[in-house]
Design an enzyme around this catalytic site. Sequence first.
Site, PDB file in Angstrom:
ATOM      1  N   ILE A  28      14.200  14.793 -26.931  1.00 14.31           N
ATOM      2  CA  ILE A  28      14.712  14.676 -28.309  1.00 14.31           C
ATOM      3  C   ILE A  28      14.191  13.404 -29.013  1.00 14.31           C
ATOM      4  O   ILE A  28      14.192  13.322 -30.235  1.00 14.31           O
ATOM      5  CB  ILE A  28      16.260  14.723 -28.244  1.00 14.31           C
ATOM      6  CG1 ILE A  28      16.875  15.283 -29.490  1.00 14.31           C
ATOM      7  CG2 ILE A  28      16.848  13.387 -27.913  1.00 14.31           C
ATOM      8  CD1 ILE A  28      18.382  15.533 -29.342  1.00 14.31           C
ATOM      9  N   GLN A  81      15.784   4.229 -16.328  1.00 14.84           N
ATOM     10  CA  GLN A  81      16.508   5.515 -16.391  1.00 14.84           C
ATOM     11  C   GLN A  81      17.702   5.381 -17.328  1.00 14.84           C
ATOM     12  O   GLN A  81      18.524   4.482 -17.163  1.00 14.84           O
ATOM     13  CB  GLN A  81      16.983   5.936 -14.994  1.00 14.84           C
ATOM     14  CG  GLN A  81      17.651   7.302 -14.988  1.00 14.84           C
ATOM     15  CD  GLN A  81      18.059   7.779 -13.585  1.00 14.84           C
ATOM     16  OE1 GLN A  81      18.048   7.003 -12.634  1.00 14.84           O
ATOM     17  NE2 GLN A  81      18.412   9.038 -13.488  1.00 14.84           N
ATOM     18  N   HIS A  92      15.130  13.741 -13.544  1.00 13.86           N
ATOM     19  CA  HIS A  92      14.239  14.513 -14.420  1.00 13.86           C
ATOM     20  C   HIS A  92      12.843  13.900 -14.384  1.00 13.86           C
ATOM     21  O   HIS A  92      12.670  12.729 -14.008  1.00 13.86           O
ATOM     22  CB  HIS A  92      14.764  14.542 -15.862  1.00 13.86           C
ATOM     23  CG  HIS A  92      15.055  13.193 -16.412  1.00 13.86           C
ATOM     24  ND1 HIS A  92      16.237  12.526 -16.152  1.00 13.86           N
ATOM     25  CD2 HIS A  92      14.318  12.348 -17.185  1.00 13.86           C
ATOM     26  CE1 HIS A  92      16.212  11.349 -16.752  1.00 13.86           C
ATOM     27  NE2 HIS A  92      15.047  11.211 -17.372  1.00 13.86           N
ATOM     28  N   PHE A  93      11.885  14.704 -14.812  1.00  9.07           N
ATOM     29  CA  PHE A  93      10.470  14.304 -14.825  1.00  9.07           C
ATOM     30  C   PHE A  93       9.968  14.371 -16.260  1.00  9.07           C
ATOM     31  O   PHE A  93      10.169  15.376 -16.936  1.00  9.07           O
ATOM     32  CB  PHE A  93       9.645  15.252 -13.932  1.00  9.07           C
ATOM     33  CG  PHE A  93      10.021  15.147 -12.476  1.00  9.07           C
ATOM     34  CD1 PHE A  93      11.198  15.718 -12.009  1.00  9.07           C
ATOM     35  CD2 PHE A  93       9.220  14.454 -11.589  1.00  9.07           C
ATOM     36  CE1 PHE A  93      11.580  15.604 -10.677  1.00  9.07           C
ATOM     37  CE2 PHE A  93       9.581  14.333 -10.251  1.00  9.07           C
ATOM     38  CZ  PHE A  93      10.759  14.908  -9.796  1.00  9.07           C
ATOM     39  N   HIS A  94       9.322  13.293 -16.697  1.00 10.43           N
ATOM     40  CA  HIS A  94       8.735  13.254 -18.046  1.00 10.43           C
ATOM     41  C   HIS A  94       7.293  13.752 -17.980  1.00 10.43           C
ATOM     42  O   HIS A  94       6.531  13.335 -17.098  1.00 10.43           O
ATOM     43  CB  HIS A  94       8.663  11.812 -18.555  1.00 10.43           C
ATOM     44  CG  HIS A  94       9.988  11.165 -18.792  1.00 10.43           C
ATOM     45  ND1 HIS A  94      10.567  11.097 -20.032  1.00 10.43           N
ATOM     46  CD2 HIS A  94      10.847  10.537 -17.947  1.00 10.43           C
ATOM     47  CE1 HIS A  94      11.721  10.442 -19.951  1.00 10.43           C
ATOM     48  NE2 HIS A  94      11.910  10.093 -18.698  1.00 10.43           N
TER      49      HIS A  94
END
Length: 145
Positions: free
Chosen positions: A36, A98, A104-106
């Site tokens: 986002i 974080q 999660h993976f960017h």
Amino acid sequence: MDSQYNPNNIFAKILRGEMPCIKVYEDDDTIAFMDIMPQADGHTLVVPKEAAVNLFDLSEQGAEAAIRATQRVARAVRAAFSPDGISIGQFNGAAAGQTVPHVHFHIVPRYNDHALRGHAREMQDPDLLKGHAERIIAALREQAA
Ligand code: 5GP
């Protein structure tokens, strides 16, 4: 590093369908959606469905599924945006940057001539994000064909 899982974190709410997201991919173990506050156009997050704060808490099966999904979605991001490079990032603990306590993976497209925008700084226009998601979804469809 805190391993106590908070089921009210924003990604847990997205996984339960209590909060919206602009989704590009889902399988039994993972979901991927647009960040986002993207650091670059096409910045996508791959989120394991398992309730794990960070990489160390994730099961081996969850880790395998996450890297498979990350590779698949990153290929689609590459096809959709043709960047000069792609960074794959994963942060463990606030000291490492974080900000959301669900692993999660960017996937971040990189360009020789653009600097990255700040991390989790500026909300992007949802319509623009939807347009980026459509390009990634189309590339995923191509990949599957
Ligand atoms: P972290 O700092 O934990 O590695 O990354 C969290 C990422 O989630 C940031 O890049 C931030 O922009 C993004 N983010 C934070 N809240 C939301 C949200 O409600 N929806 C989506 N799609 N992304 C979010």
